[in-house]
Design a protein around this motif. Structure first.
Motif, PDB file in Angstrom:
ATOM      1  N   ILE A   5     -19.683  30.781 -14.834  1.00 48.29           N
ATOM      2  CA  ILE A   5     -19.647  30.127 -13.500  1.00 48.29           C
ATOM      3  C   ILE A   5     -18.317  29.535 -13.291  1.00 48.29           C
ATOM      4  N   CYS A   6     -17.430  29.635 -12.108  1.00 50.22           N
ATOM      5  CA  CYS A   6     -16.226  29.189 -12.041  1.00 50.22           C
ATOM      6  C   CYS A   6     -16.271  27.541 -11.992  1.00 50.22           C
ATOM      7  N   SER A   7     -15.351  27.285 -12.879  1.00 54.72           N
ATOM      8  CA  SER A   7     -15.437  25.587 -12.764  1.00 54.72           C
ATOM      9  C   SER A   7     -14.792  24.919 -11.505  1.00 54.72           C
ATOM     10  N   LEU A   8     -14.337  25.621 -10.805  1.00 52.26           N
ATOM     11  CA  LEU A   8     -13.518  25.027  -9.552  1.00 52.26           C
ATOM     12  C   LEU A   8     -14.681  25.434  -8.403  1.00 52.26           C
ATOM     13  N   CYS A   9     -15.077  26.710  -8.254  1.00 54.06           N
ATOM     14  CA  CYS A   9     -15.787  27.146  -7.211  1.00 54.06           C
ATOM     15  C   CYS A   9     -17.218  26.988  -7.197  1.00 54.06           C
TER      16      CYS A   9
ATOM     17  N   LEU B 232     -18.718  34.195 -12.347  1.00 52.29           N
ATOM     18  CA  LEU B 232     -17.716  35.255 -12.682  1.00 52.29           C
ATOM     19  C   LEU B 232     -17.961  36.486 -12.655  1.00 52.29           C
ATOM     20  N   GLU B 233     -16.631  37.417 -12.457  1.00 51.05           N
ATOM     21  CA  GLU B 233     -17.259  39.037 -12.788  1.00 51.05           C
ATOM     22  C   GLU B 233     -16.304  39.379 -13.778  1.00 51.05           C
ATOM     23  N   GLU B 234     -17.040  39.997 -14.934  1.00 48.26           N
ATOM     24  CA  GLU B 234     -16.250  40.541 -16.036  1.00 48.26           C
ATOM     25  C   GLU B 234     -15.100  41.420 -15.445  1.00 48.26           C
ATOM     26  N   LYS B 235     -14.003  41.419 -16.133  1.00 49.65           N
ATOM     27  CA  LYS B 235     -12.891  42.207 -16.022  1.00 49.65           C
ATOM     28  C   LYS B 235     -12.337  42.876 -17.168  1.00 49.65           C
ATOM     29  N   LYS B 236     -11.889  44.191 -17.098  1.00 48.24           N
ATOM     30  CA  LYS B 236     -11.214  44.936 -18.309  1.00 48.24           C
ATOM     31  C   LYS B 236      -9.489  44.376 -18.275  1.00 48.24           C
ATOM     32  N   VAL B 237      -9.097  44.628 -19.376  1.00 44.65           N
ATOM     33  CA  VAL B 237      -7.641  44.173 -19.396  1.00 44.65           C
ATOM     34  C   VAL B 237      -6.601  44.921 -18.440  1.00 44.65           C
TER      35      VAL B 237
ATOM     36  N   ALA C 143      -2.644  39.204 -22.243  1.00 42.96           N
ATOM     37  CA  ALA C 143      -2.934  40.678 -22.071  1.00 42.96           C
ATOM     38  C   ALA C 143      -3.150  41.411 -23.340  1.00 42.96           C
ATOM     39  N   LYS C 144      -1.940  41.058 -24.077  1.00 47.38           N
ATOM     40  CA  LYS C 144      -1.966  41.874 -25.537  1.00 47.38           C
ATOM     41  C   LYS C 144      -3.128  41.590 -26.457  1.00 47.38           C
ATOM     42  N   THR C 145      -3.240  40.186 -26.689  1.00 43.37           N
ATOM     43  CA  THR C 145      -4.267  39.541 -27.496  1.00 43.37           C
ATOM     44  C   THR C 145      -5.667  39.436 -27.260  1.00 43.37           C
ATOM     45  N   GLN C 146      -6.052  39.162 -25.788  1.00 47.46           N
ATOM     46  CA  GLN C 146      -7.393  39.174 -25.498  1.00 47.46           C
ATOM     47  C   GLN C 146      -7.960  40.358 -25.170  1.00 47.46           C
ATOM     48  N   LYS C 147      -9.300  40.412 -25.073  1.00 46.11           N
ATOM     49  CA  LYS C 147     -10.233  41.716 -24.833  1.00 46.11           C
ATOM     50  C   LYS C 147     -11.221  41.298 -23.692  1.00 46.11           C
ATOM     51  N   HIS C 148     -11.640  40.136 -23.497  1.00 48.86           N
ATOM     52  CA  HIS C 148     -12.694  39.729 -22.554  1.00 48.86           C
ATOM     53  C   HIS C 148     -11.992  38.950 -21.447  1.00 48.86           C
ATOM     54  N   PHE C 149     -12.088  39.433 -20.311  1.00 51.76           N
ATOM     55  CA  PHE C 149     -11.734  38.672 -19.171  1.00 51.76           C
ATOM     56  C   PHE C 149     -12.827  38.448 -18.181  1.00 51.76           C
ATOM     57  N   SER C 150     -12.793  37.433 -17.401  1.00 53.85           N
ATOM     58  CA  SER C 150     -13.609  37.259 -16.354  1.00 53.85           C
ATOM     59  C   SER C 150     -12.844  36.629 -15.159  1.00 53.85           C
TER      60      SER C 150
ATOM     61  N   GLY D 214     -10.140  33.393  -7.399  1.00 55.46           N
ATOM     62  CA  GLY D 214      -9.064  34.267  -8.107  1.00 55.46           C
ATOM     63  C   GLY D 214      -8.755  33.966  -9.885  1.00 55.46           C
ATOM     64  N   LYS D 215      -9.108  32.749  -9.984  1.00 55.26           N
ATOM     65  CA  LYS D 215      -8.831  32.242 -11.404  1.00 55.26           C
ATOM     66  C   LYS D 215      -9.550  33.207 -12.383  1.00 55.26           C
ATOM     67  N   ILE D 216      -8.585  33.457 -13.471  1.00 57.83           N
ATOM     68  CA  ILE D 216      -9.037  34.271 -14.422  1.00 57.83           C
ATOM     69  C   ILE D 216      -9.352  33.485 -15.563  1.00 57.83           C
ATOM     70  N   TYR D 217     -10.505  33.877 -16.494  1.00 61.35           N
ATOM     71  CA  TYR D 217     -10.872  33.035 -17.624  1.00 61.35           C
ATOM     72  C   TYR D 217     -10.735  34.030 -18.827  1.00 61.35           C
ATOM     73  N   TRP D 218     -10.269  33.805 -20.074  1.00 66.31           N
ATOM     74  CA  TRP D 218     -10.355  34.233 -21.136  1.00 66.31           C
ATOM     75  C   TRP D 218     -10.730  33.400 -22.431  1.00 66.31           C
TER      76      TRP D 218
END
Ligand SMILES: [Zn+2]
Length: 156
Positions: free
Chosen positions: A95-99, A103-108, A120-127, A133-137
């Motif tokens: 869940i977005c800590s602000l809104c 959260l939606e899962e995103k690919k790199v 982007a180079k070191t992480q695999k999982h994003f949401s 629009g905040k991105i979490y990894w």
């Protein structure tokens, strides 16, 4: 089946609200003055009110939890103890800590240009939050938060 509680954090509990969201709990924040509306909203949306307002609590015991502690760590422990919540669960960071929205899962590929290059180079999982629009990894900030929640879970 256990039902995951949903919350509304009353004024002065903004940090607690953000942390409950990070722990995966749907938590609205109420900064208004109209406590009748707060009670109405809680009943209407089947949310438990977390409040430091003793009068509100006395008048609305069935839908509220009184939070005595002043600092965040103690408040999180209080919520956990009073409601017998498991703070580390599979819903952590969903869940977005602000809104307070899921959260939606995103690919790199989808976050390139939106996050620092080394991330982007070191992480695999994003949401990502659809609203802000905040991105979490799962970086160091994430680990610190996870450890914070874990240590609270192991304290009395
Ligand atoms: Zn957001």
């Amino acid at each position: 089946m256990e039902i995951t509680p949903k919350f509304i954090a009353d004024g002065m509990l903004g940090s607690l609200a953000r942390w409950l969201r990070l722990a995966g709990f749907d938590t609205e924040y109420f900064s208004g003055k109209d406590k009748y509306f707060l009670a109405y909203k809680a009943r209407n949306e089947k949310r438990l009110v977390l409040t430091r307002d003793r009068k509100f609590f006395e008048n609305n015991r069935t839908i509220s939890v009184f939070i005595e502690a002043e600092d965040l760590r103690a408040q999180l422990k209080e919520v956990r103890n009073k409601l017998k919540l498991e703070l580390v669960n599979e819903k952590l960071f969903t869940i977005c800590s602000l809104c307070n929205l899921p959260l939606e899962e995103k690919k790199v590929e989808e976050v390139i240009g939106l996050v620092p290059e080394y991330v982007a180079k070191t992480q695999k999982h994003f949401s990502q939050c659809k609203k802000c629009g905040k991105i979490y990894w799962q970086g160091t900030h994430w680990e610190r938060m996870l450890n914070f929640i874990k240590t609270i879970n192991h304290e009395d």
